[in-house]
Design a protein around this motif. Structure first.
Motif, short mmCIF file in Angstrom:
data_model
loop_
_atom_site.label_atom_id
_atom_site.label_comp_id
_atom_site.label_asym_id
_atom_site.label_seq_id
_atom_site.Cartn_x
_atom_site.Cartn_y
_atom_site.Cartn_z
N HIS A 1 71.60 24.72 32.85
CA HIS A 1 72.67 23.82 32.45
C HIS A 1 73.70 24.60 31.66
O HIS A 1 73.39 25.65 31.10
CB HIS A 1 72.09 22.71 31.56
N LEU A 2 74.93 24.09 31.61
CA LEU A 2 75.97 24.60 30.71
C LEU A 2 76.76 23.39 30.24
O LEU A 2 77.02 22.49 31.03
CB LEU A 2 76.95 25.51 31.45
N TRP B 145 76.82 25.73 41.85
CA TRP B 145 76.49 24.84 40.73
C TRP B 145 75.30 23.94 41.06
O TRP B 145 74.47 23.65 40.20
CB TRP B 145 77.72 24.01 40.32
N ARG B 146 75.21 23.52 42.31
CA ARG B 146 74.08 22.67 42.68
C ARG B 146 72.76 23.43 42.50
O ARG B 146 71.79 22.91 41.97
CB ARG B 146 74.23 22.17 44.13
N ILE C 186 68.09 18.55 38.16
CA ILE C 186 68.64 17.19 38.23
C ILE C 186 68.63 16.73 39.69
O ILE C 186 68.51 17.54 40.60
CB ILE C 186 70.07 17.13 37.65
N THR C 187 68.78 15.43 39.85
CA THR C 187 68.78 14.88 41.22
C THR C 187 70.14 15.10 41.87
O THR C 187 71.14 15.30 41.20
CB THR C 187 68.51 13.37 41.19
N GLU D 181 78.08 13.34 38.36
CA GLU D 181 78.57 13.92 37.11
C GLU D 181 79.28 15.25 37.26
O GLU D 181 80.06 15.62 36.39
CB GLU D 181 77.41 14.06 36.11
N TYR D 182 79.01 15.97 38.32
CA TYR D 182 79.56 17.33 38.38
C TYR D 182 80.47 17.62 39.55
O TYR D 182 81.39 18.40 39.44
CB TYR D 182 78.41 18.36 38.35
#
Ligand code: SF4
Length: 194
Positions: free
Chosen positions: A34-35, A61-62, A68-69, A76-77
Motif C-alpha cells: 500500500h501507499l 498498481w493492481r 484488496i479485492t 478506490e484507485y
C-alpha cells in the motif's frame, strides 16, 4: 521517456535507476502492499513520465495492492490512476513533481525527499541499503551528511548519482548538471546503461 515499459520491469528499474525518493516509495509499496494518497500521486506521475502506459499502470498498481479485492481496487484507485493520465475529470496532462515541489511538500518519510525528510541516522542506513550494490560505501557518508547539514539536498542527491554511476565529482548527472527532477535522474541513469 522510455517506450514500451511494462509493469513487471519496474522492480528492476527501481533497483538500478531510481533516485532515493522514488526508491523509498517503491520499497514502502512492496513492504506495505500500500501507499498513502500523496505517495500514490507522486509515484504514479513519476511512473507515467518514466514511460509506463495507462494500461500498464493499472496492472502495476493492481498487482502492488495485492491484499484488496478487485471491487475495492476499482472503486478506490482505478479512477485516480486514470485521472493522473488525464483520462478522467478535466483531463489535464499532469506533470510529475519536481525536486523543489517534493522538497517543499509535506515533510514525510514516506513520500518526501529522504535527504531532507529522513533523520540523519535513517538516511545513512537507507543509503547503504539501497545503493551499496552500486558502489556507495560507508566512507562516502560523511560527505553526503555535510551536504545535507548545509541543506544542499539536490547536491547530496547529485553526489549519490555520481558515486553510483562511477562518475567524477562535479560530473553531476552529465555535463555538470545537478538533479532537479526525479524523472531527469532516472532517465539519465537509464541512458547511461545503454
Ligand atoms: Fe528525489 Fe530530488 Fe530528493 Fe533526489 S533531490 S531524492 S530526486 S526529491
Amino acid at each position: 521517456t522510455t517506450e514500451g515499459l511494462s509493469a513487471d520491469m519496474i522492480d528492476d528499474i527501481a533497483r538500478k535507476h531510481y533516485p532515493m525518493c522514488m526508491r523509498n516509495m517503491h520499497t514502502n509499496l512492496r513492504r506495505d502492499h500500500h501507499l498513502k494518497h500523496f505517495g500514490r500521486l507522486t509515484y504514479g506521475l513519476f511512473l507515467k513520465v518514466l514511460g509506463l502506459s495507462l494500461d500498464e499502470a493499472i496492472v502495476f498498481w493492481r498487482k502492488s495492492f495485492d491484499r484488496i479485492t478487485d471491487d475495492k481496487f476499482n472503486k478506490e484507485y482505478r479512477y485516480n490512476i486514470r485521472h493522473s493520465y488525464g483520462q478522467e475529470g478535466k483531463r489535464a496532462n499532469y506533470p510529475a513533481k519536481s525536486c523543489s515541489q517534493i522538497l517543499q511538500g509535506e515533510p514525510s518519510s514516506e513520500h518526501g525527499c529522504p535527504y531532507r525528510h529522513f533523520t540523519m541516522e535513517n538516511l545513512q542506513t537507507t543509503l547503504l541499503t539501497m545503493y551499496s550494490s552500486q558502489g556507495l560505501q560507508s566512507h562516502h557518508l560523511p560527505e553526503i551528511a555535510d551536504l545535507v547539514k548545509k541543506q544542499s539536498y539536490h547536491v547530496a542527491c547529485t553526489r549519490v548519482f555520481e558515486i553510483t554511476h562511477s562518475m567524477k565529482k562535479g560530473d553531476g548527472i552529465g555535463e555538470g548538471e545537478s538533479v532537479t527532477h526525479p524523472n531527469q535522474y532516472a532517465a539519465r541513469s537509464m541512458e547511461l546503461e545503454k
